[in-house]
Write a protein that holds these residues in place. Structure first.
Motif: not given
Length: 311
Positions: A274-289
């Protein structure tokens, strides 16, 4: 901005970057992510990874390709290191072939720093992670991700949770966050996984609930199984119960709190779905960056005064 010769030859850690270089690298990564035109660089780089990697290795390769560089991936199980060749001799051999930079990940803490002292000029070295030592490109992309998402790090409360003692990401993130003006960096995790001493501006918290209270940013870390004996591995369910970030924890944080994780994530261990895929997560944005930050690093290493106006 042209980096000075003293610091431009290698990227080994955050501490060796001048304030000017740190500011430029983060600003340039953000600009590239927003669509700025990249430099064109005619150089050859080699990936030498002595540990498994997906995000770091692939993003360095993509970053180099987008700048027009040539990338050679050395498969270590088929390299001369299996015949006893030292890393220094491997570097000298590659330099003699005309390679311009090495991207090295190594399980031994401090190995990249020692290698840098022996490299023949003008070969450059990028530390892609050395044991529990440093991971400077991860710290740069983490800060760039947060700032691009609108997080004001000056005065922010940042929490890092998990296997702090063995984490090169934690060490590099702490250095970068404090230099960007974070008011407090709070470390939390099992007591044996916290450092005995922390620098000024860093505190510790005895529980996850205490740590995340009023946090503006929460950075979750995986358990470094490869750096501990199997007998020391915690039970995954027990660990998640005590240290796994779940939605109820974020209710204690600031309303706009953002969540980072350098990956790979272990769902149901240090972070919930729920957190990893939630609206406050920037995890995939980190990957992109990660791609843009490493493009900026290559520009910083190789380009000269003609990049002075590029941000």
């Amino acid at each position: 901005m042209a980096a000075s010769d003293a610091v431009a030859r290698h990227l080994l850690d955050i501490d060796r970057l001048s304030d000017r270089d740190l500011d430029w690298l983060i600003a340039r990564a953000r600009s590239l992510a927003a669509g700025a035109s990249p430099a064109v660089l005619d150089y050859a780089v080699v990936n030498l990874f002595f540990e498994p990697s997906t995000r770091t290795r692939v993003s360095f390769e993509l970053a180099a390709a987008r700048l027009g560089m040539r990338v050679i991936n050395v498969e270590l199980e088929r390299s001369s290191s299996t015949k006893g060749e030292s890393l220094e001799d491997t570097a000298a051999t590659l330099a003699a072939m005309g390679v311009d930079a090495l991207i090295v990940r190594h399980p031994e803490t401090g190995r990249c720093h020692r290698l840098a002292e022996a490299l023949p000029a003008p070969l450059k070295l990028l530390n892609a992670g050395d044991g529990s030592g440093h991971h400077p490109s991860q710290a740069l992309l983490d800060v760039a991700t947060l700032e691009l998402a609108g997080v004001e790090l000056s005065g922010a409360r940042v929490v890092i949770v998990g296997d702090i003692l063995r984490s090169r990401v934690a060490r590099s993130d702490i250095a970068a966050l404090l230099r960007r003006g974070a008011a407090e960096v709070c470390l939390s995790g099992p007591p044996d996984w916290l450092p005995d001493r922390v620098p000024a501006g860093v505190c510790t918290a005895a529980s996850l609930a205490e740590a995340v209270a009023e946090a503006d940013v929460v950075i979750m870390l995986r358990i470094q199984h490869e750096r501990m004996g199997r007998q020391s591995w915690p039970d995954s369910a027990d660990y998640h119960a005590d240290w796994g970030l779940r939605p109820e924890h974020l209710e204690r944080a600031s309303p706009d709190c953002r969540v980072l994780h350098p990956g790979p994530i272990n769902r149901g261990v240090e972070i919930s779905d729920a957190v990893a895929d939630g609206p406050q997560s920037l995890i995939l944005e980190q990957v992109r960056m990660g791609v843009y930050a490493r493009m900026a690093i290559f520009e910083w290493l190789f380009a000269s005064d003609h990049l002075a106006a590029r941000v």
